[in-house]
Design a protein around this motif. Structure first.
Motif, PDB file in Angstrom:
ATOM      1  N   ALA A   1     -16.957  25.239  -6.679  1.00 14.26           N
ATOM      2  CA  ALA A   1     -16.172  24.655  -7.695  1.00 14.26           C
ATOM      3  C   ALA A   1     -15.858  23.089  -7.135  1.00 14.26           C
ATOM      4  N   PHE A   2     -15.784  23.023  -5.836  1.00 14.54           N
ATOM      5  CA  PHE A   2     -15.620  21.426  -5.351  1.00 14.54           C
ATOM      6  C   PHE A   2     -16.333  20.542  -6.337  1.00 14.54           C
ATOM      7  N   GLU A   3     -17.680  20.901  -6.212  1.00 11.04           N
ATOM      8  CA  GLU A   3     -18.696  19.984  -6.475  1.00 11.04           C
ATOM      9  C   GLU A   3     -18.858  19.743  -7.852  1.00 11.04           C
ATOM     10  N   ILE A   4     -18.649  21.037  -8.663  1.00  5.52           N
ATOM     11  CA  ILE A   4     -18.516  21.228 -10.096  1.00  5.52           C
ATOM     12  C   ILE A   4     -17.556  20.187 -10.699  1.00  5.52           C
ATOM     13  N   VAL A   5     -16.341  19.990 -10.203  1.00  3.08           N
ATOM     14  CA  VAL A   5     -15.443  19.322 -10.705  1.00  3.08           C
ATOM     15  C   VAL A   5     -15.381  18.048 -10.257  1.00  3.08           C
ATOM     16  N   ARG A   6     -15.998  17.580  -8.991  1.00  2.85           N
ATOM     17  CA  ARG A   6     -16.159  16.414  -8.702  1.00  2.85           C
ATOM     18  C   ARG A   6     -17.216  15.549  -9.564  1.00  2.85           C
ATOM     19  N   ARG A   7     -18.390  16.192  -9.893  1.00  2.82           N
ATOM     20  CA  ARG A   7     -19.252  15.494 -10.655  1.00  2.82           C
ATOM     21  C   ARG A   7     -18.743  15.449 -12.104  1.00  2.82           C
ATOM     22  N   ARG A   8     -18.111  16.611 -12.662  1.00  6.35           N
ATOM     23  CA  ARG A   8     -17.773  16.539 -13.965  1.00  6.35           C
ATOM     24  C   ARG A   8     -16.636  15.238 -14.240  1.00  6.35           C
ATOM     25  N   LEU A   9     -15.620  15.104 -13.167  1.00  3.38           N
ATOM     26  CA  LEU A   9     -14.528  14.534 -13.352  1.00  3.38           C
ATOM     27  C   LEU A   9     -14.678  12.736 -12.666  1.00  3.38           C
ATOM     28  N   PHE A  10     -15.494  12.916 -11.652  1.00  2.00           N
ATOM     29  CA  PHE A  10     -15.549  11.547 -10.931  1.00  2.00           C
ATOM     30  C   PHE A  10     -16.971  11.087 -10.705  1.00  2.00           C
ATOM     31  N   ASN A  11     -16.969   9.714 -10.675  1.00  2.00           N
ATOM     32  CA  ASN A  11     -18.203   8.888 -10.464  1.00  2.00           C
ATOM     33  C   ASN A  11     -18.762   9.442  -8.983  1.00  2.00           C
ATOM     34  N   THR A  12     -19.959   8.863  -8.724  1.00  2.00           N
ATOM     35  CA  THR A  12     -20.327   9.217  -7.563  1.00  2.00           C
ATOM     36  C   THR A  12     -19.584   8.341  -6.344  1.00  2.00           C
ATOM     37  N   ILE A  13     -19.189   8.837  -5.174  1.00  2.00           N
ATOM     38  CA  ILE A  13     -18.385   8.263  -4.392  1.00  2.00           C
ATOM     39  C   ILE A  13     -19.447   7.516  -3.220  1.00  2.00           C
ATOM     40  N   ASN A  14     -19.542   6.428  -3.161  1.00  2.00           N
ATOM     41  CA  ASN A  14     -20.406   5.792  -2.140  1.00  2.00           C
ATOM     42  C   ASN A  14     -19.799   5.513  -0.840  1.00  2.00           C
ATOM     43  N   ASP A  15     -18.417   5.164  -0.641  1.00  2.00           N
ATOM     44  CA  ASP A  15     -18.001   5.025   0.389  1.00  2.00           C
ATOM     45  C   ASP A  15     -17.356   6.176   1.224  1.00  2.00           C
ATOM     46  N   THR A  16     -18.540   6.746   1.760  1.00  2.00           N
ATOM     47  CA  THR A  16     -18.084   8.100   2.509  1.00  2.00           C
ATOM     48  C   THR A  16     -17.892   7.881   3.931  1.00  2.00           C
TER      49      THR A  16
END
Length: 939
Positions: A283-298
């Motif tokens: 669910a972490f990744e499902i929600v993050r992909r649907r709600l947020f743009n890709t995070i580049n500053d890892t």
């Protein structure tokens, strides 16, 4: 170190960021995608897979689909049956885009590995039929191209092959009867590969009332079609049927719906479903992909998550054990910018609600939360349960939509909002309000407890989970524990059992308690309880009496030192004079008569600012006590948990009462007077001292304060006594004073020192008379003589109406008189020289001393070597007489060395009525202490 806010690292998608999303957009609608009318995130296959996280269950399903379409095996019929909102329709869309073939598999994120695992290099484009049970009606035929379609089989045939495909089932469609397996096999082979996606089938079939015929067929004909279709699909190697069925009663609906589900499960259930529900980690990744743009500053993400992990390690005792594990750091990074505890609560607690959809519901709620937090400029490092902005109407409505009726007042009163109790705590208590501690704790409790129901054996969440959901590295865990303790004392809907906390729509007993508090009157109920509490925690100490809320007429006017505690309606502060007025009235009068011994009273008064808190605490205790009493008398019916809570709350209120009494009664008030420059004294003034309220003993603190501030003297130097006598007593015509009058004046006048008791004066006189620098003392005056006069010698002083203290001047004059008398007496007692004749050869006659024994010298008289005497003393004057005996006889006898004086005292006492047992016991004990050889009573 200041942590970077999540909003500077993770940017939401535009539809979330701008708040332009519609809740319905989270509900994937496969029929809209088929018609080409869906939003770009669903319509465009590249965009769809970019925002779709392929879970383990979806990966297994797509592997089977790829193999089936390619003719390399795979399951012909797949049934998807999960809980409401479990991602069924989203999975259908994945199959749809994969089978449609409008985009290369290499452009679809996450698909290439699936093809490689299945051994398929490329997928053929399949003919797709989409059946949405919510869109089709068995009573309303639809115009499709050049034909009018009535039934499910007509719709599938037309979507697969158009007018040509429809012609194969046209007769069966018009008559509403199932076309049969052979016709369906012919249809599927002609247009293979074929993918049939059937969504919400129960919604369609339950409309077919048994015994009635519709344009779309009958209930039985539709079930016959489903059976024939599953068998036909199984017979065609590259044909696939994928159908969704609900798992919960919420989606099933009526009795007919349940019957429809049972029948459909019978046919679709022949092939075991391979679907796996979404795991919390996925669910972490499902929600993050649907709600947020890709995070580049890892690197920034790693830094923040490392800070959280270190924070949990450094405060291990405040958090659950699981956060100490290395795997929790991975969870933090996988879920960022949303804290894992948010997903834990939503997927473990909220997903148990009938109406809550595991994926869609989470997305809807979090999108609303993120939009509001972004709009408010949230500066938190992560989005946590404590971040939930329930003050926002949209967030609140989205949250309580899934809950039973009655949660509006719970949130508004006890959880969040400007007028809520947690907001009031944050406003009034700075160290909690600095991090919104009360609101963050209340939000966390709500998120962890709202889905629980009264029937659950274990409800709510532990304090460690509350701290986990509220605290971050820029705060201190103890703040939130403190906030929770304050919340449980004030909230109406918060329930507590041991270490677990939860909200409920049913008010807790606090509301009943608050209503009962209004019944109690200050003077009738509150003041007596405070008086009783003071009576238990304030002992006498060095006071002869402690008078709590006592009327002036009932406070004795004696020489004893007394502490008067003023009632709560006479408080003191720098701006409030009520206590001063009340104390002065007691000081100057005893009832209607003047008070003589004013210097024997000091006062304690309540603090004006703390008094409201004390009165409220008393009413709280009395209210809880009345509830507990009513339960015991069976006047109120409570369940076991509520009874336990009421008893616990009563004990807590009782335990805090003594502390609050000490905090409130913190003023010590001492009346004084000072000499005026013009002579005499000024009016009464008050020395007010604030007591240390953290002291374990109130009376010890009072004693220490009085002594340290010299408001009460336990020891008095003779020089100070001498100075006082010179200032106030010695006059030209008055150079002596009876000790009883001196003690009385000290007790009466506020400009004189306040002594603990008469022994302080007695010891000061004894110390002073042992030298010749201050004053003298005598047991009494009689016949022009001072009996027991002491000046420059140790003395045993008593304070009574006969003994006197003499000024230095008079003492010196009297001592000189005594010295002169002693000198004259000494001269008078000297022996006169003997008169003897001298023989000069005269004839005249002189006396010739006699001679003895032929010796011509007179032998000296023999000296006495032993003295003894006996005297009878009267009991009333024996002490004074014994002093004279000691001074005039014993002192003379021991003036030369080598004299051994033994003094014996015989005491005989007769009582015609006999001596009391108490007197006999006391005399025997005292005689034993004083080393009497004999001490017996006779009959």
């Amino acid at each position: 170190m200041k942590m970077t806010p999540w909003r500077e690292i993770a940017t939401p998608h535009d539809d979330v960021l701008k708040g332009t999303f519609k809740q319905a957009e989270f509900a994937a609608d496969i029929s809209q995608v088929k018609a080409g009318n869906a939003g770009p995130e669903y319509q465009n296959p590249v965009n769809f897979f970019e925002r779709t996280f392929i879970t383990e269950g979806m990966r297994l399903l797509l592997d089977s689909v790829v193999k089936r379409i390619s003719g390399k095996g795979g399951d012909p019929v797949i049934q998807l049956q999960t809980a409401f909102g479990g991602g069924k329709t989203h999975t259908l869309l994945s199959v749809y885009h994969l089978a449609e073939g409008k985009a290369s598999a290499s452009d679809l994120r996450g698909i290439a590995p699936i093809l490689d695992d299945a051994g398929v290099t490329s997928l053929p484009q399949a003919a797709i039929a989409v059946i949405d049970g919510n869109q089709l009606s068995p009573s309303q035929p639809k115009k499709r191209g050049n034909v009018e379609v009535r039934t499910l089989w007509g719709e599938i045939a037309w979507q697969i092959g158009g007018d040509s495909g429809y012609s194969l089932v046209a007769d069966a469609d018009r008559e509403g009867t199932s076309p049969g397996k052979e016709v369906l096999i012919e249809l599927l082979k002609k247009y293979a590969p074929v993918v049939i996606l059937m969504d919400e089938m129960v919604a369609y079939v339950r409309q077919l009332e048994e015994g009635k015929s519709y344009p779309g067929g009958t209930f039985d004909s539709n079930l016959s079609f489903i059976q024939a279709l599953t068998e036909a699909v199984a017979a065609v190697p590259n044909a696939l049927l994928l159908a969704t069925l609900p798992e919960s009663d919420t989606e099933t609906g009526s009795v007919m719906g349940q019957k429809s589900l049972d029948a459909l499960e019978k046919y679709f259930g022949r092939i075991q479903a391979i679907w796996k529900p979404v795991a919390t980690e996925e669910a972490f990744e499902i929600v993050r992909r649907r709600l947020f743009n890709t995070i580049n500053d890892t690197q920034a993400v790693d830094s923040i998550c490392d800070s959280f992990a270190e924070f949990y390690r450094d405060n291990a005792e405040a958090f659950p054990n699981e956060v100490q594990e290395a795997s929790y750091l991975r969870r933090l990074k996988n879920s960022y910018p949303i804290h894992p505890e948010v997903f834990t609560r939503l997927y473990e607690d909220w997903s148990s609600l009938d109406k809550f959809q595991r994926t869609r519901g989470v997305l809807q709620l979090l999108a609303t939360v993120i939009y509001r937090l972004w709009k408010d400029g949230s500066a938190e490092p992560m989005i946590m349960p404590g971040s939930l902005p329930l003050y926002d109407p949209n967030v609140k409505n989205q949250s309580i939509y899934y809950l039973p009726q009655g949660w509006d007042p719970v949130i508004d009163k006890d959880v969040d909002g400007e007028n809520s109790e947690p907001a009031d705590i944050d406003t009034k208590i700075p160290h909690i309000g600095a991090c919104y501690g009360a609101r963050r704790a209340a939000r966390t409790i709500f998120m962890g407890s709202a889905p629980s129901v009264q029937g659950q054996t274990v409800r709510g969440i532990e304090i460690k989970r509350i701290v986990l959901g509220a605290a971050h590295p820029e705060t201190k865990p103890a703040i939130f524990s403190d906030a929770v303790n304050r919340l449980k004392d004030r909230l109406h809907y918060l329930n507590v059992d041991s270490d677990r906390y939860w909200f409920d729509t049913r008010p807790n007993l606090r509301r009943e308690m608050e209503e009962r508090k209004r019944r109690f009157d200050d003077k009738e109920d509150v003041f007596p309880e405070i008086s009783a509490r003071l009576g238990k925690i304030v002992n006498k100490g060095f006071f002869s009496g402690v008078h709590i809320f006592t009327a002036s007429s009932d406070i004795p006017d004696t020489l004893d030192l007394r502490l008067v505690i003023l009632p709560p309606d006479k408080p003191h502060s720098k701006t409030c004079e009520m206590a001063t007025v009340a104390a002065k009235e007691i000081l100057v009068k005893r009832g209607s008569a003047p008070r003589q011994h004013q210097n024997r009273i000091v006062f304690m008064a309540p603090d004006y600012d703390n008094l409201p808190r004390l009165k409220d605490q008393v009413k709280t205790y009395l209210a809880w006590k009345s509830i507990v009493d009513d339960v015991k008398q069976m006047r109120v019916n409570l369940d076991m948990l509520q009874t336990k809570q009421a008893e616990q709350n009563m004990e807590n209120a009782f335990g805090g009462l003594n502390r609050m009494v000490s905090e409130c009664y913190q003023w010590l008030m001492c009346p004084v007077q000072f000499p005026s420059r013009k002579g005499g004294v000024v009016t009464i003034e008050w020395e007010n001292f604030r007591l240390n309220t953290s002291s374990k003993s109130i009376i010890s603190e009072v004693e220490d304060k009085l002594v340290s501030e010299e408001m009460v003297l336990k020891v008095w130097s003779p020089i100070h006594l001498d100075n006082m006598l010179k200032q106030w007593f010695w006059k030209e015509d008055q150079q002596e004073l009876k000790t009883q009058r001196l003690w009385g004046d000290i007790c009466n006048y506020l400009y004189l020192p306040r002594l603990l008791d008469s022994s302080v004066l007695q010891k000061a006189i004894e110390s002073g008379v042992s030298s010749k620098d201050y004053f003298a003392f005598a047991d009494g005056y009689s016949g022009g003589q001072y009996k027991g006069f002491k000046f420059g010698h140790p003395a045993s002083v008593v304070i009574d109406d006969s003994s006197v203290i003499m000024s230095l001047q008079q003492a010196q004059e009297y001592q000189a008189k005594l010295d002169e008398e002693a000198r004259k007496k000494s001269e008078a007692e000297k022996p006169k020289p003997s008169v003897s004749g001298t023989d000069n050869g005269d004839d005249g006659g002189g006396l010739t001393p006699p001679t003895l024994g032929g010796d011509d010298t007179v032998p000296p008289a023999q000296k006495s070597t032993r003295f003894y005497s006996t005297i009878d003393l009267e009991a009333q004057t024996s002490r004074m007489k014994f002093d004279d005996i000691y001074q005039e006889i014993i002192t003379l006898l021991t003036s030369k060395p080598g004299v051994n004086v033994r003094v014996k005292l015989d005491i005989e006492a007769d009582a015609s009525e006999g001596f009391d047992d108490n007197v006999q016991r006391a005399v025997r004990e005292n005689c034993s202490t004083l080393d009497f050889k004999e001490a017996e009573f006779e009959d």
